[in-house]
Motif scaffolding. Structure first.
Motif, PDB file in Angstrom:
ATOM      1  N   VAL A   1      -8.390   5.383  -1.583  1.00 26.79           N
ATOM      2  CA  VAL A   1      -8.244   6.696  -2.219  1.00 26.79           C
ATOM      3  C   VAL A   1      -7.280   6.618  -3.402  1.00 26.79           C
ATOM      4  N   GLU A   2      -6.232   5.828  -3.253  1.00 25.58           N
ATOM      5  CA  GLU A   2      -5.288   5.636  -4.359  1.00 25.58           C
ATOM      6  C   GLU A   2      -6.004   5.060  -5.580  1.00 25.58           C
TER       7      GLU A   2
ATOM      8  N   ASN B   1     -10.234  18.720   1.970  1.00 30.85           N
ATOM      9  CA  ASN B   1      -9.943  19.511   0.771  1.00 30.85           C
ATOM     10  C   ASN B   1      -8.591  19.136   0.174  1.00 30.85           C
ATOM     11  N   ALA B   2      -7.623  18.822   1.036  1.00 29.00           N
ATOM     12  CA  ALA B   2      -6.300  18.425   0.558  1.00 29.00           C
ATOM     13  C   ALA B   2      -6.370  17.095  -0.190  1.00 29.00           C
TER      14      ALA B   2
ATOM     15  N   LYS C   1      -4.610  14.038  -9.972  1.00 27.01           N
ATOM     16  CA  LYS C   1      -4.338  12.666 -10.400  1.00 27.01           C
ATOM     17  C   LYS C   1      -3.045  12.127  -9.778  1.00 27.01           C
ATOM     18  N   ASP C   2      -2.736  12.624  -8.576  1.00 33.75           N
ATOM     19  CA  ASP C   2      -1.541  12.167  -7.855  1.00 33.75           C
ATOM     20  C   ASP C   2      -1.984  11.142  -6.816  1.00 33.75           C
ATOM     21  N   LYS C   3      -2.012   9.889  -7.218  1.00 30.90           N
ATOM     22  CA  LYS C   3      -2.560   8.857  -6.339  1.00 30.90           C
ATOM     23  C   LYS C   3      -1.689   8.617  -5.106  1.00 30.90           C
TER      24      LYS C   3
ATOM     25  N   LEU D   1      -1.229   9.276   0.855  1.00 34.08           N
ATOM     26  CA  LEU D   1      -0.534   9.814   2.024  1.00 34.08           C
ATOM     27  C   LEU D   1      -1.389  10.830   2.772  1.00 34.08           C
ATOM     28  N   ALA D   2      -2.162  11.634   2.023  1.00 34.73           N
ATOM     29  CA  ALA D   2      -3.040  12.615   2.651  1.00 34.73           C
ATOM     30  C   ALA D   2      -4.131  11.935   3.475  1.00 34.73           C
TER      31      ALA D   2
END
Length: 235
Positions: free
Chosen positions: A113-114, A200-201, A209-211, A216-217
């Motif tokens: 995801v990152e 959704n989070a 754009k917060d990798k 973490l999510a």
């Protein structure tokens, strides 16, 4: 063959034929492997069930050689075990094995995801949001099986968007086992509305754009899912 056994065999044969009809693989050993892998993943062949090489060959209308090759390959992957003079036993879902798989997946999915956060397009995000809407619709229908398919697709697409073939290959080694465990326990777990919230989070973090937040999510999402599954396996 007893009447009961014949009914079980005919039901299994029909389900394997349905899976086979969706496969375009022509090489028999790989075709047999893919059909059996999907049958095990979807609990058509249930944990603890014993299957006979001869019956599988007859159901798939193949000789026993490609079926044997497929069964041996599945055994090397830890999915089933040869029981001398009895056939092949579908390995049960073991808590310790799953714990190790979830620990690996939590880290690797987070990494995926990152990476995806810096690569996805607006169309990719739109597609992921559509999958979440479809998941919500299936929950409203109380169709947990279809929800599971969409959930698996959502995670697979995120991994694909990371555009890292080696990472994808490593994650895919364990993907079927995770799906099997989720499907096996889904009816005994809370209805997965929380999963929708977490999906959704994750998308919100990607859009921002917060990798780091996306990673973490995703890791939190996997950890929560594991806590639900382990409670069921303990029971």
């Amino acid at each position: 063959m007893s009447v009961e056994r014949e009914l079980e065999y005919n039901e299994l044969k029909q389900k394997l034929i349905e899976i086979a009809s969706k496969s375009d693989e022509q090489r028999l050993p790989l075709r047999a492997y893919n059909i059996l892998r999907i049958a095990i993943k979807n609990l058509v062949l249930a944990p603890g069930q014993t299957i006979l090489e001869r019956e599988i060959a007859e159901a798939l209308e193949m000789s026993r050689t490609p079926v044997r090759e497929a069964l041996v390959r599945l055994q090397t992957e830890g999915i089933l075990t040869l029981i001398p003079r009895k056939g092949f036993n579908i390995n049960p879902i073991k808590k310790n094995d799953l714990k190790e798989i979830y620990e690996i997946t939590e880290s690797l999915d987070g990494l995926a995801v990152e990476l995806a956060t810096t690569k996805v397009t607006k169309e990719d995000i739109k597609y992921l949001k559509k999958l979440i809407i479809l998941q919500q619709e299936q929950l409203e229908k109380n169709d947990l099986y279809e929800w599971s398919i969409l959930d698996d697709q959502f995670h697979a697409e995120l991994i694909n968007f990371a555009s890292n073939s080696r990472l994808n290959s490593v994650i895919n080694i364990h993907a079927d086992q995770l799906y099997r465990a989720r499907l096996y326990t889904i009816n005994n777990r809370p209805i997965p509305y929380q999963s929708i919230i977490e999906h959704n989070a994750i998308i919100a973090c990607i859009e921002a754009k917060d990798k780091n937040a996306a990673r973490l999510a995703m890791q939190s999402h996997r950890k929560r899912a594991w806590s639900e599954i382990v409670n069921i396996l303990d029971d």
